[in-house]
Enzyme design. Sequence first.
Site, mmCIF file in Angstrom:
data_model
loop_
_atom_site.group_PDB
_atom_site.id
_atom_site.type_symbol
_atom_site.label_atom_id
_atom_site.label_comp_id
_atom_site.label_asym_id
_atom_site.label_seq_id
_atom_site.Cartn_x
_atom_site.Cartn_y
_atom_site.Cartn_z
ATOM 1 C CB CYS A 55 0.414 3.560 -4.574
ATOM 2 S SG CYS A 55 0.746 2.185 -5.811
ATOM 3 C CG HIS A 56 -2.200 4.797 -1.258
ATOM 4 N ND1 HIS A 56 -2.959 5.689 -1.631
ATOM 5 C CD2 HIS A 56 -2.683 3.587 -1.421
ATOM 6 C CE1 HIS A 56 -3.810 4.866 -2.197
ATOM 7 N NE2 HIS A 56 -3.755 3.588 -2.127
ATOM 8 C CB CYS A 94 -6.755 -0.777 -3.209
ATOM 9 S SG CYS A 94 -5.705 0.470 -3.682
ATOM 10 C CB CYS A 113 -1.022 0.014 1.283
ATOM 11 S SG CYS A 113 -1.940 -1.628 1.239
ATOM 12 N NE ARG A 148 -24.053 -3.767 17.488
ATOM 13 C CZ ARG A 148 -25.180 -4.112 17.491
ATOM 14 N NH1 ARG A 148 -25.368 -5.115 16.699
ATOM 15 N NH2 ARG A 148 -26.036 -3.970 18.481
ATOM 16 C CB CYS A 171 -32.900 0.669 11.833
ATOM 17 S SG CYS A 171 -32.363 -0.605 10.628
ATOM 18 C CB CYS A 220 -28.875 -4.991 14.393
ATOM 19 S SG CYS A 220 -29.401 -3.641 15.559
ATOM 20 C CB CYS A 224 -34.431 0.305 18.340
ATOM 21 S SG CYS A 224 -35.280 -1.142 18.728
ATOM 22 C CG HIS A 225 -31.035 2.345 16.635
ATOM 23 N ND1 HIS A 225 -30.268 1.944 17.500
ATOM 24 C CD2 HIS A 225 -31.057 0.937 15.712
ATOM 25 C CE1 HIS A 225 -29.903 0.814 17.754
ATOM 26 N NE2 HIS A 225 -30.327 0.201 16.632
#
Lengths: 106, 258
Positions: free
Chosen positions: B76-77, B111, B73, B215, B174, B219, B177-178
């Site tokens: 290039c970066h 990439c 990586c 995550r 979602c 849920c 609740c949120h």
Amino acid sequence: MASALINVPKTAKPGDIIEIKTLMSHIMETGYRHTATGEVVPRDIITSFTCRFNGTEIFRADLFPAIAANPFITFFTRATDSGKFEFEWIGDQGFSETASASIIVE
Amino acid sequence: MRFGFVILMTGILLAGAAPAAEIAQAERRSGYSFMTPDTKAMQDDDTANPGMLWVLDGEALWKRKQGAANKACADCHNDASASMEGVAAHYPAFDKALDRPVDLEQRINLCRISHQQATPLPYESRDLLALTAFVAQQSRGAAIETGSDPQLEPFIAKGRALFTQRQGQLNLGCANCHDDNWDKRLAGSAITQAHPTGYPLYRLEWQSLGSLQRRLRACITGIRAQAYDYGAPELVELELYLMSRARGMPVETPAVRP
């Protein structure tokens, strides 16, 4: 790619109480879990942690399956002399890792 | 008397069934603010935050040559602290070649395929999490800017539709609740506002670092719906909506959550 994170103060005054923090990368597989097909996942834990200061053991801990992954062990000691802390983690399946940190006491 | 009571109850039920309202800007709170002082201390101290173990691994991987191109990586970066600063705060971002948004994990794999000529890393593998955490950590403290690209608008709208859509055997969206109940608790745990400010993050329950997709899938399983596969466009759109919803909040990667 086991790796440790160590936090030891770089300097201290003689007699100071200092905190040492260590974090070791480890899955801490308990040996009590089963795969979807019913086979036991073999136990793979760290069993022992030792800290030596200038070659003398100052702290030791035994670890057990109920301890969470990536064990974070922190303790206090009194700074006396300049020198080197050496940390050692030993575990199942030949696991053995070391790390060190230096302190200047003046 | 009884009639009045029935009217009152109906009023309460109707109020409870009111459509989800988005959380006001001033009321937005990171999941961090719902945590106990102990867990906050764990996140704040880089030598106690287990997420830093993945960041360290990611730093090593950043410099390791990979694939048929035998490139790292860093070839290039260069220095990630300069080249990757603020980058994660824009993800998921629009990819012209694919004509759809991609998240940071997908960007890293794209990439790898095109520039390193290496095989993509599996979702939730230690290496992919480590690289993602390392890249995202370069944006720690930067304000989230995801969604500022106008090409993303239709995808954000799709993500929002999914966020409010009731689904699964529990028939919950979602937002139920949120958006509507974030200040309450569910089985003893704070519900929180679902601002994904710290991914990939270390969840004590997982005893590991995990991605936002992990995550979200947890849920979705929790409302007893069929979770989308890792990398599914629906999950990326949901990530995109959630990140655009958190715009302006600081990146916390690698965060710690209970």
